[in-house]
Design an enzyme around this catalytic site. Sequence first.
Site, PDB file in Angstrom:
ATOM      1  CG  ASN A 206       0.598  -0.820  26.676  1.00 38.70           C
ATOM      2  OD1 ASN A 206       1.454  -0.071  27.164  1.00 38.70           O
ATOM      3  ND2 ASN A 206       0.370  -0.875  25.390  1.00 38.70           N
ATOM      4  CB  CYS A 211       2.594  -2.841  23.140  1.00 34.02           C
ATOM      5  SG  CYS A 211       2.814  -1.405  22.094  1.00 34.02           S
ATOM      6  CG  HIS A 453      -0.500  -2.558  19.357  1.00 37.86           C
ATOM      7  ND1 HIS A 453      -0.294  -2.252  20.684  1.00 37.86           N
ATOM      8  CD2 HIS A 453      -0.996  -3.825  19.336  1.00 37.86           C
ATOM      9  CE1 HIS A 453      -0.662  -3.279  21.428  1.00 37.86           C
ATOM     10  NE2 HIS A 453      -1.090  -4.249  20.630  1.00 37.86           N
ATOM     11  CG  ASP A 470      -2.640  -7.414  21.080  1.00 39.06           C
ATOM     12  OD1 ASP A 470      -1.990  -6.478  21.584  1.00 39.06           O
ATOM     13  OD2 ASP A 470      -3.467  -7.246  20.159  1.00 39.06           O
TER      14      ASP A 470
END
Length: 1103
Positions: A206, A211, A453, A470
Amino acid sequence: MDILDEKLNGVPSMEIIDEIVSVRDHDAFAAKYMPDLGHDVKDLKVYTWRLTQWKKLEKKLTSPEFECGGHRWRILLFPFGNSNAPPNDTVSVYLDYAEPKKSPEGWHACAQFALVISNIHDPTIYTVSHAHHRFIAEECDWGFTRFSELRKLFSVQEGHTRPTVEDESAEITVYVRVLEDPTGVLWHNFVNYDSKKETGFVGLKNQGATCYMNSLLQSFFCTNYFRRAVYQIPTEDELPTESVALALQRVFYHLQTSDQPVGTTELTKSFGWKSLDSFLQHDVQEFNRVLQDKLESKMKGTVAEGAIAKLFVGKMKSYIKCVNVDYVSTRIEEFNDIQLNVKGMKNLYESFQDYVAVETLDGENKYHAEGFGLQDAKKGIIFQSFPPVLHLQLKRFEYDVQRDAMVKINDRHEFPFEIDLAEFLDESADKSVGWVYKLHGVLVHSGDLHGGHYFALIKPDRDTRWLKFDDDRVTPVTDREVLEENYGGEALNGIQPPMQRNQVRAMKRFTNAYMLVYVRESAVDEVLAPFREEDTPPHLKRRLDEERLQVEAKKREREEQHLFLTAKVITDETFSHHDGFDLATFDEKHWSPSDLPSFRVLKQETYSTFKSRVASHFNYPENKIRLWVLVNRQNKTVRPDTPIPENEPNLTVELIRNNMAARQNDLRLYLDVIPDPAKPDPPPGAIMIFIKHFVASKQTLYGVGKVYVQRNSKVQDLVPLINERMRWAPGTPLKLYEEIKPQMIELMKQKSTFAQSEIQDGDIICFQVEQSEKEAQDLESQGLYSNPIQFYDFLQNRVLIIFRPKYDEPDHDHPEFHLVLSKKNNYEKMATKAGEYLKHDPVMLRFTTTHAANGTPKSILKRSLNQSIAEIMVPGYISPTTTVILYEKLDVSIVELETKRSLKIVWTGVHNREEATHPFLLPKTSMVHELSEQLAKHVTLTPGGSGKIRVFEVSKDGKTQKEFTNSEMIGNIPEPVELFAEEIPREELEADEADKIISVFHFSKEVSRTHGVPFRFVVKPNEKFIETKKRLQERIGVSDKDFAKYRFALIQVATFKQPSYIEDDDTIYDHKFAPEDVLGLDHVDKSGKARAGTGEKAIVIRG
């Protein structure tokens, strides 16, 4: 004893006085003290350990072992505490994994447990604490350091008749519930977690707030057909920071082959984004569309052409069908994604039903059917086809009228692993192959409107399990984590969340799916076909493998850096090209260091080995060279000091650096060539002096080697040596100057000896042929330096300035060039020099300074201030070695420009077309009406028209005009500004009070994609839109063929509503126009001059 503390997921012990439950009633006790954590239970065991003579117990003891869930456990007790608390104050008790060392490598056990100390006679008197933990080799015991105070256990507590520990005896019971861990990562701390090893995939780093981009890129990467298509774009000759296609190929290749998370900086640079863009969260749907558009254009004319349309584009039909007469109006459109309502919809099926719901047009809302008048009608949308990969955007962000703001919809909205969409297709659609879609990806947003997020849940193919991507971590997930946990809504299953999970569960309400990716079942094998080695372009593989080797070599070099040092060698050859202080430039602030031969040397290498390497590099026999060490003198000069001794076999390069050249990281050496190896040593009492020649006529200074002189000989004895070396006539008169330090250059007394002049080894003397006073004056009158003192002052202050054209790419007429100037020079001198280089009158040049960090324009330099170069170069926090100044070639004198305002006006005439741009230079005190009068001389106004001109700029959102009044002074118009002017139509001037004047703008598909120039338009009462359209067409002068492709929408800016498209029989006059409401013309942008969208900065991808 690794971890012996109450952990975050532990709960302080509590004295139990409500609802009496016996510790021996296992089911009731577990129900009360071990809340359901929502995981399947593998095994539950209860074990009790009786202790007597408490006060005589050892400081630490363990219970016998017991088995639960295939693991062996025991209780670990510190009867008098295991903390920094005063001894004999607390009891510490833990659940301990019995044999961690005998367990297989990488073992773990997820257990929920309750530890209880109870009275041996009355099992309803006890103290209990519960927790859950992932037991691993590094954390194989978990529990409570401060389980209870000893005095409380030994005394009768309120509501009880006896103490917990009675007659120094008590029972310690542990309830252990071992839970299933289907993903292998339940309660994982992710220290040393290896995504590649566990899942076969790696994450993306990131960059700050990327993200949202990472989740979409992983979805694209796992859509193998898409990855293949991207790989087919030819990119052999492109640069990754300038080509989106190549940068994306590289990201995909790294995701395929790397063991570590992959960076995306190169990709965002190829978009033309600055680092700040990576800290702005953009709209994923917009990013998806812009990226697909860019790739689609890159695929044109290649084997990949059409791949994006084939994968993602479906067709839908909008229709209006009259109920009582045979009349149907239809329009077919393509779509890349479908936006579905979440609010008020229970699940995805209901959202689709809502999308195709039929609206009845009756009563006051009847439809005007051509040839039939007003009719009752049905209006709706039906799908003609769905693409193989279906992107569904769930409308989680909507405008809330009560709050007058955008809000996030966190309502529960269910979606299935499989959905059949056949019923939403038109009757004419091909249904020979089923329209069942399988869920392939869920893109999730956790947080609120202002941030949060993003992550992705993806099932890469039929056989691979669901994975969570993630950012830099990829983990397996359960079906429940894919569906249930991303539906949104209240806490799961209505279970009252246990105390220690409160925070986690509360967050779930804000974590929900905002985009779903479904793949048509009949296309799964093609879309997700396994990736083969040959699908990767060979040139990409070759290029990246080479880069990887280079990176590994550099990494190795970095890791071994402490073992090496760098030796830089000055030779007579490098000295002869040197035009500054000392023998070479090393650390000057505004000047780059000299390019010297350099050697990377192991610190432990012996001097004899190193010397032979140097000799062979310069093609000298070893006995013909001697190396001197240069030292930093106290007066800030760097000079040769002593030769390195030749007869010490154990002398290493590091010792030389440490002992002979302290305060230096690397070694600086002078290569002294010995003329006669038979006499290697210099004459006794001799000093080695370096000499430089200053040539006034050429304004140059350069080294001419070294000479040995006797310490007691006179300075004038150097003159014949120099004349001989320069091959000048004997007796040529010279002036000699000593280069003491940068700001101290002194004329030498020729009758003094070198000893009296304090000359030592390594000193530098500069010579110049004597010249007459007239010659010196002639040089100075031309702005040149007549002697070394002046020239050294210039060297002390010289800077390299790079000049770049401000608005043009560098070319033959607008080259990029550099000049060497003194910081003492002023603006005038700089302009003159730049003018000489460009062959352009210096007063017809304008200069702009730049920001050191990124080279963007900073401020225009005023000629009238005539600042010095030092002032122009005002140092920022970043001090670059070079300063960049932008230049413009002007058509007028800068003198005039500084008192006048230069403006460019785009003329759009009476038909809202960008016809031409007209430049004007007017006194800053001129009014806007004077500007209009000047413009009127250059444009053709419509015969019989209004004869009036409106000057305006376009609002930031591209939807309205901001008109300048005739009395505004042009000097007050803020810079920078894009000015437009149009002829005011007669219709507008002649509009009566009943008419409304509204704003009209152009956009393409989405309201944020504005283009063209907005204009004003008269709306008349009781006029059907079919008539309004004719006047609109006349106002903008568009052909029937083009105008037929236009769609018209009412945009309510303040309410963020979706644009409502206008039908022919609507009367837009009846709409209650708020000041910001505008009419939008939806058509293709042929100008290529799209404007930024509203509010949020529009996403632009350039590469």
